[in-house]
Design an enzyme around this catalytic site. Structure first.
Site, PDB file in Angstrom:
ATOM      1  N   ASP A 179       0.867  -1.175   0.000  1.00 43.28           N
ATOM      2  CA  ASP A 179       0.000   0.000   0.000  1.00 43.28           C
ATOM      3  C   ASP A 179       0.906   1.227   0.000  1.00 43.28           C
ATOM      4  O   ASP A 179       1.545   1.555   1.001  1.00 43.28           O
ATOM      5  CB  ASP A 179      -0.901  -0.023   1.240  1.00 43.28           C
ATOM      6  CG  ASP A 179      -2.024   1.003   1.163  1.00 43.28           C
ATOM      7  OD1 ASP A 179      -2.004   1.835   0.236  1.00 43.28           O
ATOM      8  OD2 ASP A 179      -2.919   0.966   2.025  1.00 43.28           O
ATOM      9  N   GLY A 181       1.794   4.894   0.182  1.00 40.63           N
ATOM     10  CA  GLY A 181       1.191   6.102   0.731  1.00 40.63           C
ATOM     11  C   GLY A 181      -0.145   5.830   1.373  1.00 40.63           C
ATOM     12  O   GLY A 181      -1.094   6.600   1.241  1.00 40.63           O
ATOM     13  N   GLY A 182      -0.221   4.717   2.112  1.00 41.61           N
ATOM     14  CA  GLY A 182      -1.490   4.206   2.621  1.00 41.61           C
ATOM     15  C   GLY A 182      -1.992   4.795   3.921  1.00 41.61           C
ATOM     16  O   GLY A 182      -2.862   4.193   4.566  1.00 41.61           O
ATOM     17  N   GLY A 183      -1.477   5.959   4.330  1.00 38.73           N
ATOM     18  CA  GLY A 183      -1.995   6.610   5.530  1.00 38.73           C
ATOM     19  C   GLY A 183      -1.766   5.787   6.778  1.00 38.73           C
ATOM     20  O   GLY A 183      -0.726   5.130   6.932  1.00 38.73           O
ATOM     21  N   HIS A 250      -4.065  11.734  -7.862  1.00 42.18           N
ATOM     22  CA  HIS A 250      -4.789  12.995  -8.067  1.00 42.18           C
ATOM     23  C   HIS A 250      -4.202  14.152  -7.263  1.00 42.18           C
ATOM     24  O   HIS A 250      -4.543  15.315  -7.509  1.00 42.18           O
ATOM     25  CB  HIS A 250      -6.284  12.819  -7.777  1.00 42.18           C
ATOM     26  CG  HIS A 250      -6.626  12.621  -6.340  1.00 42.18           C
ATOM     27  ND1 HIS A 250      -7.923  12.647  -5.886  1.00 42.18           N
ATOM     28  CD2 HIS A 250      -5.861  12.387  -5.224  1.00 42.18           C
ATOM     29  CE1 HIS A 250      -7.951  12.442  -4.578  1.00 42.18           C
ATOM     30  NE2 HIS A 250      -6.713  12.290  -4.162  1.00 42.18           N
TER      31      HIS A 250
END
Length: 339
Positions: A179, A181-183, A250
């Site tokens: 993941d 940049g999966g927070g 995005h």
């Protein structure tokens, strides 16, 4: 000609209402001052609250007067009190609105970049650096409280959608998922919980990576999941079957999006899949949010053809597009040499 005059007057009033900054700023200032929380229950007198907050009592009366017309507060024998409707803005409502409106939290601070929208439309670049002197991500790095509130904001945004994202795709196809940049790990933890045969590795900046490891521990996933501190602009863990980019591309212009995809492809060789979850332009993305991506990050909600073209530069072929929720799609890419 009278009907035309009436229509024009109505149109003018409608557009003036849409363009007015008074209400959105009044709501943001109210949340920043903590007024919905402070005025719960019996409420309080203007002078008392003004003294507590060290603000002008005359100006506070003007603000509360407008909030009363909006139904956020109401006049009471004690002064003003928060209405049931206004309680939606209280901190313990746990709906994410405080973060989005509070001027000293990541969401509320970021939206003020809209005053630089003309700059963004003129140049195609983010307005955030023009307003604050550096970009959004540097701001988070310099101010830990902004990073913390941003992580909370992302958790709120996904909370209701995570179950549908987990149920809407065959994650069990992959034995390993990175993941990117999966927070704090909310989505990856949900995927692994639903599919005991899958292992996960999350890459995120500190201190978010540390929080992700806490998330995995809270879900008893320590044996199948781990988070390491790192940037998606640097080399990623190699050899996983899937590399997940959820609401990542995005946030970036094409130059940086290419760098992120390049790192994923580099790590995924030769058979890994790249999974992009985003609001796709012309499909689910809202025009309002599209402008937010531009003015805050210099990014945008790309259309499927734009994402396909972006990926093709890295030898990726779009295999499938899956509508996961009423806001996000999953685009599955494979290397052109992979059948």
């Amino acid at each position: 000609m009278q009907p035309l005059t009436f229509v024009n007057d109505h149109n003018i009033a409608t557009i003036r209402g849409l363009a007015s900054l008074a209400t959105p700023m009044a709501l943001r200032v109210a949340v920043t001052l903590g007024l919905p929380d402070r005025l719960r229950g019996d409420g309080a007198a203007v002078e008392q609250v003004a003294t507590e907050l060290t603000v002008s009592p005359v100006a506070l009366e003007l603000l509360l007067g407008h909030l009363a017309t909006l139904g956020i507060v109401e006049r009471a024998s004690t002064g003003y009190r928060t209405t049931e409707y206004g309680a939606t803005l209280c901190t313990d409502a746990d709906n994410g609105l405080t973060n989005l409106l509070h001027l000293n939290m990541a969401g509320g601070r970021a939206e003020l970049a809209f005053v630089e929208l003309l700059h963004s439309i003129t140049t195609g670049h983010a307005g955030y650096p023009r307003r604050y002197g550096h970009d959004f991500w540097a701001d988070l790095a310099d101010h830990p409280h902004l990073r913390e509130s941003f992580d909370q904001q992302m958790t709120h945004r996904f909370r209701e959608q995570v179950p549908r994202i987990v149920d809407g795709y065959d994650w069990a196809r992959f034995s390993t998922i990175v993941d990117v940049g999966g927070g704090i790990g909310t989505l990856l933890a949900a995927i692994l919980t639903a599919h005991p045969g899958v292992r996960g590795h999350l890459v995120e900046l500190e201190p978010t990576a540390t929080e992700a490891n806490r998330t995995f521990g809270a879900h008893q996933l320590d044996d199948r999941a781990r988070a390491t501190a790192g940037s998606f602009f640097d080399p990623l863990p190699e050899g996983a079957q899937a590399y997940l980019l959820c609401d990542i591309l995005h946030d970036w212009d094409d130059e940086h999006a290419h760098r992120i995809l390049g790192r994923c492809v580099e790590a995924a060789q030769p058979t890994g899949r790249i999974l992009v979850i985003e609001a796709v332009g012309g499909r689910w993305a809202s025009t309002e949010f599209d402008l937010a991506m531009l003015v805050i990050f210099g990014g945008r909600e790309r259309r499927i053809d734009e994402l396909r073209a972006l990926a093709s530069a890295h030898g990726l072929v779009l295999d499938t597009v899956t509508d996961l929720t009423d806001q996000r799609c999953l685009l599955e890419f494979r290397l052109a040499t992979t059948s």
